[in-house]
Design a protein around this motif. Structure first.
Motif, mmCIF file in Angstrom:
data_model
loop_
_atom_site.group_PDB
_atom_site.id
_atom_site.type_symbol
_atom_site.label_atom_id
_atom_site.label_comp_id
_atom_site.label_asym_id
_atom_site.label_seq_id
_atom_site.Cartn_x
_atom_site.Cartn_y
_atom_site.Cartn_z
ATOM 1 N N HIS A 6 0.920 -1.269 0.055
ATOM 2 C CA HIS A 6 -0.139 -0.033 -0.043
ATOM 3 C C HIS A 6 0.866 1.199 0.003
ATOM 4 C CE1 HIS A 6 -3.791 -2.133 0.575
ATOM 5 N NE2 HIS A 6 -2.861 -3.018 1.342
ATOM 6 N N ASP A 66 0.068 -5.113 6.901
ATOM 7 C CA ASP A 66 -0.740 -3.834 6.924
ATOM 8 C C ASP A 66 -1.443 -3.831 8.558
ATOM 9 O OD1 ASP A 66 -0.768 -3.071 4.564
ATOM 10 O OD2 ASP A 66 -2.588 -4.236 3.688
ATOM 11 N N SER A 110 6.298 -3.126 0.970
ATOM 12 C CA SER A 110 5.408 -2.064 1.442
ATOM 13 C C SER A 110 6.256 -0.963 1.948
ATOM 14 C CB SER A 110 4.582 -2.498 2.402
ATOM 15 O OG SER A 110 3.737 -1.583 3.212
ATOM 16 N N ALA A 131 -6.787 -3.872 9.065
ATOM 17 C CA ALA A 131 -6.915 -4.996 8.246
ATOM 18 C C ALA A 131 -7.333 -6.308 8.914
ATOM 19 C CB ALA A 131 -5.367 -5.432 7.770
#
Length: 478
Positions: free
Chosen positions: A3, A86, A137, A209
């Protein structure tokens, strides 16, 4: 899977990227070293397999699992690893994966029997599944704009370099201090990274998440059952109960996985991605190309050492042109995709791979391998390299930007799982070559590879969309 905070309307001091300057690039360098180890461990073991077999009394099935246990866990749990990054924070997940991978490498090197060896490989795979998406990430959130493209370019280059270095390093270490050092070499590197990375990678607030544990277990169990059935077919036959029962179990597990994903509010894998033709095409190309490439390393190493009596180092050096050819093919493929489009590049790449594999279907018991083996290997690898890059660019360059992370995760999963399935199939077909040291079994396995590549060209002609992807490349795991 990874992300990005790019495009956010505003940031506060907590959300800004790490300070500009050497720290950020130093973090990238060390993260790339960690990723390099993961990629290396896909190919580094192939050259060492005969020595492992001799020392630990491993049969063909155990040797096959030495390769597939790692790629199975790496690929099967990668999407869950991305979600954990996440939920727990990318730095925390990265360091946990690195610690597990390093510990498992030590266990694998110390192995005195097959269960300990395979347990270590499973641990390495789980560690890799945590480390790789978390590391990606970190890279995508630490760099922005043109810097991010440059950083991702460095990241993507690690894949080809790791594959090439794996075969040579595996041969050198096996011939020198011995096969355990194929795994021991990860330990000091891992410990150094564990000591330094926390000072360079900033902690970030976890994102909300949900974790789809049932989905992750079902897809990994189903793939394990599929590979087990394929490996067993080498001894029990393709219609024997020992192969049919696990294959049936794989179908059941996959069916349950689909049901769980449809019912879940936060599925591990958005199955609607497979209704996107570019993603479906990218997954297909990645599965076939990786299955062929990893099978080539597996079969070629066994043939050269079992049948032709090559040393591990000589075997590794012979594979170096093959690894370089794969990189050259990827470079040429990336240019062709931008000029003539994905479909002709994919079809041509598969056709070249099939043409290069045809001479390998008649491997000799004697004579020069440099004339009888190497040209076909190099030609096939050129084609495979072009297909690999086409798979990623098609899946990521023909979907909306907001879906790029999901598409990347699905394609990277196909990368690892494809290698596992390919090795399992060719191991069973080449069973006679492993057991009797005859070239015929290996020739049969390469015939399967040639047919698969030719069939891949035909399927690509109808499946891969027309047109040129909007972007070349993207945040691939490798």
């Amino acid at each position: 899977m990874a992300h990005s905070t790019a495009g956010a309307p505003h940031t506060d001091a907590h959300d800004r990227p790490p300070p500009a300057g050497p720290r950020r690039w130093a973090a990238l360098a060390l993260i790339c070293v960690a990723q390099f180890m993961l990629v290396l461990d896909v190919t580094v073991v192939n050259v060492a397999l005969p020595d492992m077999a001799a020392d630990l009394d491993l049969d063909r099935e155990a040797l096959t699992w030495v390769v597939t246990a790692y790629t199975l866990c790496f690929g099967g749990l990668m999407l869950l690893g991305g979600r954990l990054a996440d939920a727990l924070g990318a730095r925390r997940t990265l360091l946990a994966g690195l610690a597990l991978f390093t510990t498992a490498s030590l266990v694998t090197g110390l192995a005195q029997n097959a269960p300990m060896l395979l347990g270590g490989r499973i641990g390495q795979g789980v560690g890799a599944a945590l480390l790789s998406p978390a590391a990606l990430s970190v890279v995508t959130t630490a760099f922005h704009g043109a810097e991010r493209n440059k950083a991702l370019g460095v990241w993507s280059a690690i894949g080809g370099a790791g594959a090439a270095a794996g075969v040579v390093l595996g041969g050198a270490l096996t011939d020198g201090p011995g096969w355990p050092w194929v795994f021991y070499v990860n330990v000091p590197v891992g410990l150094l990274l564990l000591a330094v990375l926390p000072t360079l990678v900033p902690a970030r607030a976890p994102l909300p998440a949900r974790l789809d544990i049932p989905g992750a277990l079902l897809v990994t169990t189903g793939t394990a059952a599929l590979i087990y059935g394929l490996v067993e077919a080498g001894d029990a036959g393709w219609t024997g109960a020992a192969s049919l029962l696990p294959l049936t179990g794989a179908v059941v597990a996959y069916t349950a996985f689909v049901a769980v994903e449809r019912a879940s509010r936060a599925p591990l894998m958005d199955l609607r991605m497979f209704t996107r033709r570019p993603v479906l095409a990218g997954v297909f190309l990645m599965l076939v190309a990786t299955a062929l490439l990893i099978s080539f390393f597996f079969l070629g190493s066994a043939y050269l050492q079992h049948v032709r009596g090559f040393s591990p180092l000589r075997t590794g050096l012979l594979f170096l042109p093959v690894a370089v050819a794969t990189g050259v093919g990827a470079h040429v493929g990336s240019r062709l995709v931008g000029r003539i489009g994905s479909r002709p590049t994919a079809v041509a790449g598969m056709a070249v791979a099939a043409a290069g594999t045809v001479p390998l279907t008649r491997l000799p018991e004697n004579g020069s391998v440099y004339a009888g083996l190497l040209p076909g290997f190099v030609l096939a690898s050129l084609g495979i390299g072009a297909v690999l890059v086409t798979a990623g660019t098609t899946a990521l360059g023909m979907v909306e930007h907001r879906e790029a992370g999901l598409a990347s995760g699905v394609v990277n999963t196909a990368h690892e799982v494809g290698g596992s399935i390919g090795v399992a199939v060719v191991s069973s077909v080449a069973a006679a070559g492993f057991e009797r040291g005859s070239a015929g079994g290996f020739g049969d396995a390469f015939t399967v590879c040639a047919v698969a590549a030719a069939a891949g060209a035909v399927v690509a002609l109808g499946l891969v969309p027309r047109g040129t992807p909007q972007q070349a490349g993207g945040p691939h795991v490798h």
